[in-house]
Design an enzyme around this catalytic site. Structure first.
Site, short mmCIF file in Angstrom:
data_model
loop_
_atom_site.label_atom_id
_atom_site.label_comp_id
_atom_site.label_asym_id
_atom_site.label_seq_id
_atom_site.Cartn_x
_atom_site.Cartn_y
_atom_site.Cartn_z
N HIS A 50 4.25 2.08 13.32
CA HIS A 50 3.32 3.20 13.42
C HIS A 50 3.86 4.30 14.34
O HIS A 50 3.11 5.13 14.85
CB HIS A 50 1.93 2.75 13.88
N ASP A 90 6.25 1.62 6.74
CA ASP A 90 4.97 0.95 6.51
C ASP A 90 4.13 1.87 5.63
O ASP A 90 3.58 2.86 6.11
CB ASP A 90 4.30 0.69 7.87
N HIS A 105 0.82 -1.22 0.00
CA HIS A 105 0.00 0.00 0.00
C HIS A 105 0.85 1.26 0.00
O HIS A 105 1.93 1.32 0.60
CB HIS A 105 -0.99 0.01 1.16
N GLU A 118 -5.17 1.25 2.69
CA GLU A 118 -4.97 0.14 3.63
C GLU A 118 -5.02 0.61 5.07
O GLU A 118 -5.55 -0.11 5.94
CB GLU A 118 -3.63 -0.54 3.34
N GLU A 119 -4.50 1.78 5.36
CA GLU A 119 -4.43 2.24 6.74
C GLU A 119 -5.80 2.51 7.35
O GLU A 119 -5.92 2.63 8.57
CB GLU A 119 -3.56 3.50 6.84
N ASP A 143 4.01 -6.21 3.89
CA ASP A 143 3.75 -5.15 4.87
C ASP A 143 4.75 -5.31 6.01
O ASP A 143 5.67 -6.12 5.93
CB ASP A 143 2.31 -5.22 5.37
#
Length: 398
Positions: A334, A199, A72, A233-234, A254
């Site tokens: 994250h 990410d 993504h 995606e997030e 990922d």
């Protein structure tokens, strides 16, 4: 199968290029154009969905069954929730991430007509003013605000107690404006890579590096392989609307999560056995493990309980496909993330080898079939406890 070489200089070049492009979910057009340009340079044909997900195709000897590899383009970010009287901005997160990691971030605010720089700060940011309260205030998004580097918060309220909202409006700032978080990348000579948004821009880079390896080697693929780059995606929707109908197997790339009671590593490939959406396809996962063993690619298995990926969104959208997830270990996911080049190289090699391999099952070209060639999973009745055998025999006798 010939030896697979990955151009890691190209991989890092692409990664740095992508990290420099802001792409919070909902504000991804620029990075879609950047990846499209990269595909053009590689000579890989592609199409875009209405909103900008990319579906590229590397042709193989047969068109069906075909496979897909997905990562993504969108990242975490924030949006303006409210224009405050003090000239600051209240914000909400895009994606799931802790406000703890937002404190002190440098940001770019995108308005309808321009962009501004600023910083995310806690409401009580100065120890000289608030003393110990800077350490005791709650960790929450409601406790943060954006300070723009513009003349809207000059602290003259004690002289002229007027709202600074009109100053923000004069700049064109509105509720719902997008906020991109600076990645602040640092690539160390020893291979460690620190940055926000690894990410999944690191995952995107591994796909493009694997594709370049295939093209440079002149290898022929046994079946079509689609390179998919999703843009949401997030926030959960991911690969729900980008697949060809005849895709039989899909591998998502990922980040993994090195932590206590997690087997993920910043080195080698981490193969997910399950995530919060459930187990991945038994046969496809074992194929990937077998390729790692056969080609001396270091790997480890892991399970992610508080995690979902593009594979989950594809299955939940109703696609009857075999799915798997391979990851590069990202410490502090994250947050301010870290991985190692060796993990990205290992994933790119595995992807290139996988793309050159036969499908897991040729029967998967058909959406429906008989049980005559349907696979089985290993099971031996002799391994059951005696009590279980008794139940099985009793049921058969009946």
């Amino acid at each position: 199968m010939t030896e697979t070489h990955i151009d890691t200089h190209y991989l890092l070049h692409v990664l740095q290029k992508l990290l420099a492009i802001p792409s919070p979910t909902g504000y991804t057009d620029q990075i879609v154009h950047a990846v499209s340009d990269e595909l053009k340079q590689l000579g890989i044909p592609f199409e875009l969905t209405r909103r900008g997900a990319i579906r590229a195709t590397m042709q193989g000897k047969v068109q069906s069954p075909d496979r897909a590899i997905v990562a993504h383009l969108d990242t975490l970010g924030a949006m303006v929730k409210w224009l405050k009287n003090n000239g600051r901005l209240a914000i909400i997160p895009i994606g799931s991430w802790s406000s703890r990691f937002a404190e002190g971030c440098r940001i770019t605010l995108f308005t309808d007509n321009g962009m501004y720089r600023g910083t995310i700060l806690p409401l009580k940011a100065s120890g000289h003013t608030y003393g110990d309260e800077i350490d005791t205030q709650p960790v929450s998004w409601e406790n943060l605000e954006v300070r723009l580097d513009e003349a809207v918060s000059d602290n003259k309220a004690f002289i002229q107690p007027l709202s600074k909202v009109h100053d923000l409006q004069r700049l064109g700032v509105n509720i719902g404006d997008f906020i991109a978080i600076d990645p602040s990348p640092e690539i160390h000579p020893n291979g460690f890579i620190n940055s926000r948004h690894l990410d999944d821009k690191a995952g995107v880079s591994t796909i493009l590096a694997a594709a370049k390896s295939i093209i440079d080697s002149g290898a022929n693929l046994p079946m079509d392989c689609h390179l998919l780059f999703t843009i949401s995606e997030e926030v959960g929707s991911g690969a729900s609307a980008v697949l060809h109908g005849d895709v039989a197997e899909m591998v998502t790339i990922d980040n993994g999560t090195p932590a206590p009671f997690q087997a993920s590593s910043e080195f080698g490939v981490t193969i997910a056995m399950a995530d919060s959406a459930g187990p991945f396809d038994f046969h496809l996962v074992r194929r990937l493990i077998g390729l790692c063993v056969d080609h001396d690619i270091p790997f480890q298995r892991d399970i992610f309980c508080d995690y979902r990926s593009d594979s989950a969104s594809a299955v939940e959208a109703g696609n009857d496909i075999r799915t798997a997830l391979i990851t590069f270990g990202v410490d502090s996911s994250h947050g301010y993330e870290r991985t190692h080049l060796s993990a990205l190289d290992a994933i790119a090699r595995l992807l290139a080898i996988y793309m050159k391999s036969d499908p897991v099952f040729w029967r998967d070209r058909d959406t429906l079939g008989s049980d005559s060639d349907f696979p089985t999973q290993p099971i031996e009745e002799s391994n059951f406890p005696d009590s279980d055998k008794g139940v099985i025999l009793h049921q058969q006798d009946r």
